[in-house]
Scaffold this motif. Structure first.
Motif, PDB file in Angstrom:
ATOM      1  N   GLY A  67     -47.842  18.718  51.604  1.00  0.00           N
ATOM      2  CA  GLY A  67     -47.177  17.775  50.711  1.00  0.00           C
ATOM      3  C   GLY A  67     -46.441  16.670  51.444  1.00  0.00           C
ATOM      4  N   GLU A  68     -46.088  16.921  52.705  1.00  0.00           N
ATOM      5  CA  GLU A  68     -45.428  15.908  53.517  1.00  0.00           C
ATOM      6  C   GLU A  68     -46.380  14.765  53.864  1.00  0.00           C
ATOM      7  OE1 GLU A  68     -42.200  15.832  54.400  1.00  0.00           O
ATOM      8  OE2 GLU A  68     -41.935  17.614  53.145  1.00  0.00           O
ATOM      9  N   PHE A  69     -47.675  15.065  53.859  1.00  0.00           N
ATOM     10  CA  PHE A  69     -48.687  14.068  54.225  1.00  0.00           C
ATOM     11  C   PHE A  69     -49.543  13.631  53.031  1.00  0.00           C
ATOM     12  CE2 PHE A  69     -47.929  17.038  57.707  1.00  0.00           C
ATOM     13  CZ  PHE A  69     -47.486  16.178  58.708  1.00  0.00           C
ATOM     14  N   ILE A  70     -49.692  14.543  52.074  1.00  0.00           N
ATOM     15  CA  ILE A  70     -50.495  14.252  50.880  1.00  0.00           C
ATOM     16  C   ILE A  70     -49.598  14.472  49.663  1.00  0.00           C
ATOM     17  CG2 ILE A  70     -52.619  14.782  49.622  1.00  0.00           C
ATOM     18  CD1 ILE A  70     -53.665  16.112  52.190  1.00  0.00           C
ATOM     19  N   PRO A  71     -49.009  13.411  49.122  1.00  0.00           N
ATOM     20  CA  PRO A  71     -48.032  13.530  48.037  1.00  0.00           C
ATOM     21  C   PRO A  71     -48.536  14.272  46.799  1.00  0.00           C
ATOM     22  CG  PRO A  71     -48.021  11.316  48.958  1.00  0.00           C
ATOM     23  CD  PRO A  71     -49.193  12.016  49.569  1.00  0.00           C
ATOM     24  N   LEU A  72     -49.842  14.275  46.570  1.00  0.00           N
ATOM     25  CA  LEU A  72     -50.390  14.922  45.381  1.00  0.00           C
ATOM     26  C   LEU A  72     -50.031  16.407  45.329  1.00  0.00           C
ATOM     27  CD1 LEU A  72     -52.106  14.552  42.833  1.00  0.00           C
ATOM     28  CD2 LEU A  72     -54.131  15.109  44.198  1.00  0.00           C
ATOM     29  N   PHE A  73     -49.886  17.035  46.490  1.00  0.00           N
ATOM     30  CA  PHE A  73     -49.561  18.464  46.539  1.00  0.00           C
ATOM     31  C   PHE A  73     -48.224  18.770  45.862  1.00  0.00           C
ATOM     32  CE2 PHE A  73     -52.954  18.936  49.594  1.00  0.00           C
ATOM     33  CZ  PHE A  73     -53.337  20.268  49.481  1.00  0.00           C
ATOM     34  N   LEU A  74     -47.304  17.812  45.889  1.00  0.00           N
ATOM     35  CA  LEU A  74     -45.965  18.042  45.348  1.00  0.00           C
ATOM     36  C   LEU A  74     -45.668  17.215  44.105  1.00  0.00           C
ATOM     37  CD1 LEU A  74     -43.946  18.125  48.716  1.00  0.00           C
ATOM     38  CD2 LEU A  74     -44.940  20.044  47.448  1.00  0.00           C
ATOM     39  N   LYS A  75     -46.667  16.535  43.592  1.00  0.00           N
ATOM     40  CA  LYS A  75     -46.466  15.673  42.425  1.00  0.00           C
ATOM     41  C   LYS A  75     -46.375  16.497  41.148  1.00  0.00           C
ATOM     42  CE  LYS A  75     -48.260  11.425  40.288  1.00  0.00           C
ATOM     43  NZ  LYS A  75     -49.284  10.354  40.373  1.00  0.00           N
ATOM     44  N   ASP A  76     -45.539  16.060  40.226  1.00  0.00           N
ATOM     45  CA  ASP A  76     -45.397  16.703  38.922  1.00  0.00           C
ATOM     46  C   ASP A  76     -46.710  16.557  38.149  1.00  0.00           C
ATOM     47  OD1 ASP A  76     -44.779  17.486  36.321  1.00  0.00           O
ATOM     48  OD2 ASP A  76     -42.795  16.566  36.358  1.00  0.00           O
ATOM     49  N   TYR A  84     -56.071  18.004  41.958  1.00  0.00           N
ATOM     50  CA  TYR A  84     -54.973  18.947  42.153  1.00  0.00           C
ATOM     51  C   TYR A  84     -55.394  20.364  41.765  1.00  0.00           C
ATOM     52  CZ  TYR A  84     -50.352  21.083  41.717  1.00  0.00           C
ATOM     53  OH  TYR A  84     -49.271  21.918  41.847  1.00  0.00           O
ATOM     54  N   SER A  85     -56.076  20.491  40.622  1.00  0.00           N
ATOM     55  CA  SER A  85     -56.470  21.808  40.118  1.00  0.00           C
ATOM     56  C   SER A  85     -57.466  22.498  41.042  1.00  0.00           C
ATOM     57  CB  SER A  85     -57.074  21.679  38.711  1.00  0.00           C
ATOM     58  OG  SER A  85     -56.135  21.182  37.800  1.00  0.00           O
ATOM     59  N   PHE A  86     -58.473  21.733  41.489  1.00  0.00           N
ATOM     60  CA  PHE A  86     -59.552  22.345  42.262  1.00  0.00           C
ATOM     61  C   PHE A  86     -59.262  22.422  43.766  1.00  0.00           C
ATOM     62  CE2 PHE A  86     -61.764  21.341  38.358  1.00  0.00           C
ATOM     63  CZ  PHE A  86     -62.651  22.389  38.211  1.00  0.00           C
ATOM     64  N   VAL A  87     -58.512  21.465  44.281  1.00  0.00           N
ATOM     65  CA  VAL A  87     -58.284  21.420  45.731  1.00  0.00           C
ATOM     66  C   VAL A  87     -56.882  21.908  46.101  1.00  0.00           C
ATOM     67  CG1 VAL A  87     -58.242  19.975  47.801  1.00  0.00           C
ATOM     68  CG2 VAL A  87     -59.931  19.536  45.994  1.00  0.00           C
ATOM     69  N   CYS A  88     -55.869  21.227  45.576  1.00  0.00           N
ATOM     70  CA  CYS A  88     -54.498  21.546  45.965  1.00  0.00           C
ATOM     71  C   CYS A  88     -54.082  22.955  45.554  1.00  0.00           C
ATOM     72  CB  CYS A  88     -53.536  20.529  45.357  1.00  0.00           C
ATOM     73  SG  CYS A  88     -53.842  18.826  45.872  1.00  0.00           S
ATOM     74  N   VAL A  89     -54.601  23.413  44.426  1.00  0.00           N
ATOM     75  CA  VAL A  89     -54.268  24.767  43.971  1.00  0.00           C
ATOM     76  C   VAL A  89     -55.432  25.725  44.207  1.00  0.00           C
ATOM     77  CG1 VAL A  89     -53.536  26.199  42.041  1.00  0.00           C
ATOM     78  CG2 VAL A  89     -52.695  23.854  42.228  1.00  0.00           C
ATOM     79  N   GLY A  90     -56.584  25.443  43.599  1.00  0.00           N
ATOM     80  CA  GLY A  90     -57.712  26.358  43.670  1.00  0.00           C
ATOM     81  C   GLY A  90     -58.174  26.673  45.078  1.00  0.00           C
ATOM     82  N   LEU A  91     -58.496  25.642  45.836  1.00  0.00           N
ATOM     83  CA  LEU A  91     -59.020  25.846  47.191  1.00  0.00           C
ATOM     84  C   LEU A  91     -57.980  26.454  48.127  1.00  0.00           C
ATOM     85  CD1 LEU A  91     -61.305  25.555  49.227  1.00  0.00           C
ATOM     86  CD2 LEU A  91     -60.549  23.199  49.646  1.00  0.00           C
ATOM     87  N   VAL A  92     -56.768  25.958  48.060  1.00  0.00           N
ATOM     88  CA  VAL A  92     -55.715  26.458  48.950  1.00  0.00           C
ATOM     89  C   VAL A  92     -55.412  27.931  48.651  1.00  0.00           C
ATOM     90  CG1 VAL A  92     -53.277  26.263  49.576  1.00  0.00           C
ATOM     91  CG2 VAL A  92     -54.682  24.204  49.378  1.00  0.00           C
TER      92      VAL A  92
END
Length: 235
Positions: free
Chosen positions: A56-65, A77-85
């Motif tokens: 999230g420090e480098f990719i703001p989408l990870f911490l975006k509301d 966000y759904s498939f990468v930031c949450v699903g994949l991680v």
């Protein structure tokens, strides 16, 4: 009394699903190993939190509301930031704790391991979601997020079982199944989150009903076809 009830709601769905999967396994897995795998799932959730905040420090989408995301951002966000991680971290701990275990000697074993890893993850999530959201959140998760995690774990286990089967003779095919062990749960997780984050409750219920039905059918089929990993007859 209120806190005790919350703790029960946190733990009960984890226990029930774990007990069911354990009971249908022909050759019971060592409880010490299953405990290690369960806590591996807990650790994978800690990894997710750490990794998400770091990225999230480098990719703001990870911490975006999520309420401020447009449709494209929500999908990513759904498939990468949450699903994949999340599924990637589960895969790593599942692989680390069980893939080369001497107790992984039957094809259904990895399905059990996959579900237990997912339940450990869900248990850690439950602590935060239920303490923050209360009893209603806990009951909702008992019928949605917890069994969804377990379903994803079952799919991951099925694919890793196939990967192990081909590892010695067909390494490329084994690698393909390892990739599928991450990819399939990631896609399922992404669809779940996309519907949940966008409050499309009707679609979410339909998806979950389909997911649970298919998972139960495939798990039963896998259990009936459970064979020794040295028999060379698995299909």
């Amino acid at each position: 009394m209120g806190l005790i009830l919350l703790i029960v709601v946190m733990i009960l769905p984890i226990y029930v699903i774990g007990k069911v999967v354990y009971s249908i396994d022909k050759e019971k897995e060592p409880k010490v190993l299953l405990t290690e795998i369960l806590f591996g799932g807990v650790l994978s959730c800690i990894f997710v939190v750490t990794l998400s905040y770091t990225l999230g420090e480098f990719i703001p989408l990870f911490l975006k509301d999520v309420n401020l995301m447009n449709k494209v951002e929500l999908i990513i966000y759904s498939f990468v930031c949450v699903g994949l991680v999340e599924e990637g971290c589960k895969f790593y701990l599942l692989y680390l704790t069980s893939y080369y275990s001497k107790d992984f000697n039957y094809s259904f074993d990895m399905v059990v391991y996959g579900v237990y890893t997912a339940l450990g993850f869900a248990l850690f999530e439950n602590v935060f979601y239920i303490l923050g959201g209360g009893l209603v959140t806990g009951i909702a998760r008992a019928f949605t997020a917890v069994p969804a995690h377990a379903s994803n774990g079952a799919f991951m286990g099925m694919m890793l079982s196939r990967a192990k089967w081909y590892e010695a003779t067909k390494p490329k095919k084994s690698l393909a199944y390892k990739i599928l062990a991450v990819l399939i749960p990631t896609l399922l997780h992404g669809v779940y989150d996309m519907f949940a984050f966008s409050n499309q409750i009707t679609y979410l219920i339909g998806f979950l009903a389909t997911l649970f039905t298919v998972t139960v059918m495939l798990v039963k089929k896998k259990q009936k076809q459970d064979v020794s990993m040295n028999s060379y007859t698995i299909e």
